[in-house]
Design a protein around this motif. Structure first.
Motif: not given
Length: 260
Positions: A50-53, A86-91, A104-111
């Motif tokens: 089972h793939v989580v993407d 797109r190229s990416m790792p999945v669980l 798998i959701l994108p995360v916002s990285v900030s200063s």
């Protein structure tokens, strides 16, 4: 978070002429057995995983090479779903995760914010109390590098922010080492990793909630001396923040074009 011991990682490379999803076999998952004689060669005893993407959770078929189960990394074939764009790792899991809507959701990285910077002394003190090779917090002059902000408690234990700190050049022994910390406002509520200064060059991949409890697990690229590149998962369980390595190998060039 019981699911963590059963997690493996799949890698999708969209740049290949024949894009495929492959299991990364140098994995800590207990249902995969790596073969010592060939990197990326492994044995998986079941036909479906089972793939989580980013699309959610789906059952995929395990396809071994033409020469049998020891002919390299097994490919994962989607059953009624599509490959990532797109190229990416999945669980990858041997059974579905507790949360049927995990993805798998994108995360916002900030200063780093002012509060992250203000917590630097407390972070050094907390790390020195855990890291046995550090005798005093003065050995760990740190700079906040970046942060991920969530809602109150979204990372467990009241933590609303994850911050990566790096040891400065003035440290004789730990320069360049990084530590990942959970903050609630300016309070240090968690230090990830045992020991916490094992990894550096952290890069966030995405967040998920595998067990549906409202607490996010975060997937990271990182590096470690003597280990190479790794994919780590941070999570909250048993009242504490944890970091576990899902995959590692001396193969950073394989991912360099995607994660610089």
């Amino acid at each position: 978070m019981r699911a963590v011991d059963r997690l493996a990682v799949g890698w999708y490379d969209a740049s290949r002429p024949d894009p495929v999803m492959e299991l990364l076999c140098e994995s800590s998952a207990d249902w995969m057995h790596a073969e010592d004689e060939e990197m990326f060669s492994c044995t998986v005893t079941q036909e479906t995983v089972h793939v989580v993407d980013p699309n959610g959770v789906a059952a995929w078929t395990v396809q071994h090479g033409a020469m049998g189960k020891q002919s390299g990394a097994p490919r994962l074939i989607p059953n009624g779903t599509s490959l990532p764009q797109r190229s990416m790792p999945v669980l990858v899991m041997p059974e579905p995760p507790p949360a049927a809507d995990a993805r798998i959701l994108p995360v916002s990285v900030s200063s780093p914010s002012d509060r992250a910077k203000a917590a630097t002394a407390a972070v050094a003190k907390a790390v020195a109390a855990i890291e046995h090779e550090v005798h005093d917090a003065s050995e760990l002059p740190m700079t906040a590098m970046f942060e991920i902000i969530g809602s109150v408690g979204s990372f467990g234990g009241k933590a609303d922010t994850l911050v990566v700190y790096e040891v400065e050049d003035s440290s004789a022994d730990w320069v360049g080492s990084q530590v990942l910390v959970a903050l609630a406002d300016q309070e240090v509520v968690g230090v990830f990793g045992t020991p916490p200064l094992s990894w550096y060059h952290y890069q966030a991949v995405g967040a998920t909630d595998l067990d549906g409890d409202g607490v996010q697990e975060v997937l990271w690229w990182a590096r470690a001396d003597g280990v190479g590149v790794g994919l780590n998962l941070t999570y909250f369980a048993g009242g504490a923040h944890h970091e576990t390595n899902l995959f590692s190998c001396q193969c950073g060039e394989a991912f360099k074009s995607v994660y610089r």
